[in-house]
Motif scaffolding. Structure first.
Motif, PDB file in Angstrom:
ATOM      1  N   ALA A   1       0.796  -1.224   0.000  1.00  0.00           N
ATOM      2  CA  ALA A   1       0.000   0.000   0.000  1.00  0.00           C
ATOM      3  C   ALA A   1       0.829   1.274   0.000  1.00  0.00           C
ATOM      4  O   ALA A   1       0.286   2.366  -0.167  1.00  0.00           O
ATOM      5  CB  ALA A   1      -0.933   0.006   1.219  1.00  0.00           C
ATOM      6  N   LEU A   2       2.142   1.161   0.228  1.00  0.00           N
ATOM      7  CA  LEU A   2       3.023   2.331   0.363  1.00  0.00           C
ATOM      8  C   LEU A   2       2.618   3.205   1.549  1.00  0.00           C
ATOM      9  O   LEU A   2       2.838   4.418   1.543  1.00  0.00           O
ATOM     10  CB  LEU A   2       3.063   3.152  -0.933  1.00  0.00           C
ATOM     11  N   THR A   3       2.016   2.566   2.562  1.00  0.00           N
ATOM     12  CA  THR A   3       1.709   3.231   3.822  1.00  0.00           C
ATOM     13  C   THR A   3       2.227   2.347   4.955  1.00  0.00           C
ATOM     14  O   THR A   3       2.440   1.144   4.772  1.00  0.00           O
ATOM     15  CB  THR A   3       0.202   3.458   4.010  1.00  0.00           C
ATOM     16  N   ALA A   4       2.407   2.957   6.115  1.00  0.00           N
ATOM     17  CA  ALA A   4       2.971   2.231   7.263  1.00  0.00           C
ATOM     18  C   ALA A   4       2.165   2.543   8.516  1.00  0.00           C
ATOM     19  O   ALA A   4       2.421   3.541   9.194  1.00  0.00           O
ATOM     20  CB  ALA A   4       4.431   2.601   7.460  1.00  0.00           C
ATOM     21  N   THR A   5       1.181   1.704   8.803  1.00  0.00           N
ATOM     22  CA  THR A   5       0.431   1.852  10.047  1.00  0.00           C
ATOM     23  C   THR A   5       1.368   1.666  11.239  1.00  0.00           C
ATOM     24  O   THR A   5       1.281   2.394  12.230  1.00  0.00           O
ATOM     25  CB  THR A   5      -0.719   0.841  10.096  1.00  0.00           C
ATOM     26  N   GLU A   6       2.268   0.688  11.131  1.00  0.00           N
ATOM     27  CA  GLU A   6       3.274   0.462  12.163  1.00  0.00           C
ATOM     28  C   GLU A   6       4.510   1.315  11.849  1.00  0.00           C
ATOM     29  O   GLU A   6       5.017   1.306  10.721  1.00  0.00           O
ATOM     30  CB  GLU A   6       3.680  -1.014  12.201  1.00  0.00           C
ATOM     31  N   LYS A   7       4.992   2.049  12.840  1.00  0.00           N
ATOM     32  CA  LYS A   7       6.181   2.883  12.639  1.00  0.00           C
ATOM     33  C   LYS A   7       7.355   2.077  12.117  1.00  0.00           C
ATOM     34  O   LYS A   7       8.141   2.548  11.276  1.00  0.00           O
ATOM     35  CB  LYS A   7       6.576   3.558  13.960  1.00  0.00           C
TER      36      LYS A   7
ATOM     37  N   LYS B   1      15.758  -3.219  16.137  1.00  0.00           N
ATOM     38  CA  LYS B   1      14.671  -4.118  15.754  1.00  0.00           C
ATOM     39  C   LYS B   1      14.603  -4.232  14.234  1.00  0.00           C
ATOM     40  O   LYS B   1      14.999  -3.327  13.508  1.00  0.00           O
ATOM     41  CB  LYS B   1      13.332  -3.605  16.288  1.00  0.00           C
ATOM     42  N   LYS B   2      14.080  -5.367  13.762  1.00  0.00           N
ATOM     43  CA  LYS B   2      13.905  -5.551  12.333  1.00  0.00           C
ATOM     44  C   LYS B   2      12.801  -4.650  11.794  1.00  0.00           C
ATOM     45  O   LYS B   2      11.824  -4.354  12.502  1.00  0.00           O
ATOM     46  CB  LYS B   2      13.540  -7.009  12.020  1.00  0.00           C
ATOM     47  N   ALA B   3      12.952  -4.248  10.550  1.00  0.00           N
ATOM     48  CA  ALA B   3      11.884  -3.495   9.895  1.00  0.00           C
ATOM     49  C   ALA B   3      10.661  -4.393   9.721  1.00  0.00           C
ATOM     50  O   ALA B   3      10.770  -5.578   9.412  1.00  0.00           O
ATOM     51  CB  ALA B   3      12.351  -2.983   8.538  1.00  0.00           C
ATOM     52  N   ARG B   4       9.498  -3.825   9.944  1.00  0.00           N
ATOM     53  CA  ARG B   4       8.242  -4.518   9.686  1.00  0.00           C
ATOM     54  C   ARG B   4       7.875  -4.372   8.207  1.00  0.00           C
ATOM     55  O   ARG B   4       8.392  -3.509   7.498  1.00  0.00           O
ATOM     56  CB  ARG B   4       7.128  -3.945  10.556  1.00  0.00           C
ATOM     57  N   THR B   5       6.972  -5.207   7.751  1.00  0.00           N
ATOM     58  CA  THR B   5       6.470  -5.125   6.383  1.00  0.00           C
ATOM     59  C   THR B   5       5.351  -4.088   6.321  1.00  0.00           C
ATOM     60  O   THR B   5       4.487  -4.027   7.205  1.00  0.00           O
ATOM     61  CB  THR B   5       5.954  -6.491   5.924  1.00  0.00           C
ATOM     62  N   MET B   6       5.386  -3.270   5.291  1.00  0.00           N
ATOM     63  CA  MET B   6       4.395  -2.196   5.144  1.00  0.00           C
ATOM     64  C   MET B   6       2.984  -2.749   4.959  1.00  0.00           C
ATOM     65  O   MET B   6       2.776  -3.951   4.741  1.00  0.00           O
ATOM     66  CB  MET B   6       4.756  -1.303   3.960  1.00  0.00           C
ATOM     67  N   ASP B   7       2.004  -1.847   5.053  1.00  0.00           N
ATOM     68  CA  ASP B   7       0.601  -2.218   4.857  1.00  0.00           C
ATOM     69  C   ASP B   7       0.381  -2.835   3.466  1.00  0.00           C
ATOM     70  O   ASP B   7       1.129  -2.541   2.515  1.00  0.00           O
ATOM     71  CB  ASP B   7      -0.301  -0.990   4.973  1.00  0.00           C
ATOM     72  N   VAL B   8      -0.628  -3.673   3.379  1.00  0.00           N
ATOM     73  CA  VAL B   8      -0.995  -4.309   2.117  1.00  0.00           C
ATOM     74  C   VAL B   8      -2.422  -3.913   1.741  1.00  0.00           C
ATOM     75  O   VAL B   8      -3.335  -4.005   2.566  1.00  0.00           O
ATOM     76  CB  VAL B   8      -0.888  -5.847   2.219  1.00  0.00           C
ATOM     77  N   TRP B   9      -2.570  -3.440   0.527  1.00  0.00           N
ATOM     78  CA  TRP B   9      -3.895  -3.074  -0.012  1.00  0.00           C
ATOM     79  C   TRP B   9      -4.500  -4.275  -0.705  1.00  0.00           C
ATOM     80  O   TRP B   9      -3.837  -4.944  -1.505  1.00  0.00           O
ATOM     81  CB  TRP B   9      -3.729  -1.916  -0.989  1.00  0.00           C
ATOM     82  N   VAL B  10      -5.753  -4.571  -0.393  1.00  0.00           N
ATOM     83  CA  VAL B  10      -6.456  -5.716  -0.966  1.00  0.00           C
ATOM     84  C   VAL B  10      -7.757  -5.230  -1.586  1.00  0.00           C
ATOM     85  O   VAL B  10      -8.470  -4.413  -0.984  1.00  0.00           O
ATOM     86  CB  VAL B  10      -6.774  -6.786   0.108  1.00  0.00           C
ATOM     87  N   ALA B  11      -8.065  -5.700  -2.797  1.00  0.00           N
ATOM     88  CA  ALA B  11      -9.247  -5.192  -3.481  1.00  0.00           C
ATOM     89  C   ALA B  11      -9.902  -6.278  -4.333  1.00  0.00           C
ATOM     90  O   ALA B  11      -9.253  -7.247  -4.745  1.00  0.00           O
ATOM     91  CB  ALA B  11      -8.881  -3.996  -4.363  1.00  0.00           C
ATOM     92  N   ARG B  12     -11.181  -6.056  -4.581  1.00  0.00           N
ATOM     93  CA  ARG B  12     -11.948  -6.928  -5.496  1.00  0.00           C
ATOM     94  C   ARG B  12     -12.658  -6.019  -6.497  1.00  0.00           C
ATOM     95  O   ARG B  12     -13.325  -5.050  -6.112  1.00  0.00           O
ATOM     96  CB  ARG B  12     -12.952  -7.781  -4.734  1.00  0.00           C
ATOM     97  N   PHE B  13     -12.491  -6.351  -7.765  1.00  0.00           N
ATOM     98  CA  PHE B  13     -13.132  -5.604  -8.853  1.00  0.00           C
ATOM     99  C   PHE B  13     -14.078  -6.533  -9.625  1.00  0.00           C
ATOM    100  O   PHE B  13     -13.776  -7.703  -9.819  1.00  0.00           O
ATOM    101  CB  PHE B  13     -12.086  -5.064  -9.829  1.00  0.00           C
ATOM    102  N   ASP B  14     -15.207  -5.983 -10.050  1.00  0.00           N
ATOM    103  CA  ASP B  14     -16.161  -6.731 -10.858  1.00  0.00           C
ATOM    104  C   ASP B  14     -16.298  -6.077 -12.244  1.00  0.00           C
ATOM    105  O   ASP B  14     -15.908  -4.933 -12.440  1.00  0.00           O
ATOM    106  CB  ASP B  14     -17.528  -6.779 -10.177  1.00  0.00           C
TER     107      ASP B  14
END
Length: 292
Positions: A166-172, A279-292
């Motif tokens: 998602a190119l966003t980071a909820t977790e710092k 500490k190790k870097a966390r993985t960034m947010d993931v965007w999930v979507a469904r298209f019809d």
């Protein structure tokens, strides 16, 4: 009547992880985390048993194994990837795919080593219930590649299911991963010969625009915050922090402005990692979507 959707239980992660690894017990926890993440995706997408699924960019089959578990013995997964058989580590595509084929869900999966658009053209009469793009879009060569794929899928599948970072980071602690992805993609944009795994950095907004242009309508979307066991952020930041990153810059970048930008991007990753106090870097947010 369409079959009812039954969500996969989190306990299925260990089973599907074993489908997708060969003989490395020390890697099991890592693979379980990868499977748990993909179970989240599949449950959001609501793929019912008996479905016919076309998976674009299947790679070594981490998501393929989860999809095969979801569709059940009456379902089918057509897994397509253009990567060479010897690509990947510690196991190649060929080794990992052969391992899945020999396992309990192997009969539900057909592997295709092909460019997805060429595969669709060669199988013009084939239709699927779902097309899945799970963490593969950043591998595409360009935005035009995605646009062509989305257009080619229109009318061939009932729903398009997408997951990408998602190119966003909820977790710092995931901020370094966002910065590393931008740095890596910037380098590849100036070194077309690169074979790194971030070749075309597309945000959720860019993907949605491309889907809309291809005739797809967004049904629903969400953002998933990965657990600590998903190590993609650690791996990606490590590659940018490494000497190899600057060696690639020195070898392929001859514009002083671009070189300075890439060096500074790497410094930003290193600085963000230092703020994590070891500490190790966390993985960034993931965007999930469904298209019809």
């Amino acid at each position: 009547m369409a079959p009812a959707f039954e969500p996969l239980a989190a306990s299925a992660a260990t089973k599907t992880a074993k489908y997708s690894i060969i003989a490395a017990p020390e890697h099991l926890a890592m693979e379980v985390a990868q499977a748990e993440h993909r179970i989240q995706l599949v449950n959001f997408w609501r793929i019912p048993a008996g479905s016919r699924v076309l998976e674009i960019g299947c790679g070594q089959g981490t998501c393929t194994a989860v999809l095969a578990e979801a569709v059940g013995p009456e379902g089918r997964v057509e897994a397509v990837d253009p990567g060479p058989p010897d690509y990947g580590t510690p196991y190649t595509l060929a080794q990992a795919q052969a391992h899945i084929s020999a396992g309990p869900v192997g009969g539900r999966v057909a592997w295709h080593a092909a460019e997805p658009t060429e595969f669709l053209a060669r199988n013009a009469d084939e239709r699927w219930d779902f097309a899945v793009m799970a963490h593969c879009i950043w591998y595409f060569a360009s935005p035009e590649t995605l646009a062509a794929m989305l257009s080619a899928l229109r009318g061939r599948v009932d729903a398009l299911l997408v997951a990408e970072y998602a190119l966003t980071a909820t977790e710092k602690a995931a901020v370094p991963h966002v910065l590393a992805a931008i740095a890596r993609a910037s380098l590849v944009a100036h070194n077309k010969a690169s074979e790194e795994n971030i070749r075309c950095l597309l945000s959720p907004g860019s993907i949605k625009c491309a889907a809309q242009a291809g005739g797809w309508n967004l049904d629903r979307e969400c953002v998933v915050v990965p657990g600590q066991g998903l190590l993609d952020g650690h791996w990606e930041t490590s590659t940018v922090k490494s000497k190899a990153f600057m060696e690639e810059v020195d070898a392929h970048i001859h514009d002083s402005v671009v070189e300075a930008m890439l060096r500074s991007s790497r410094d930003a990753v290193i600085g963000a990692l230092a703020a994590l106090d070891g500490k190790k870097a966390r993985t960034m947010d993931v965007w999930v979507a469904r298209f019809d």
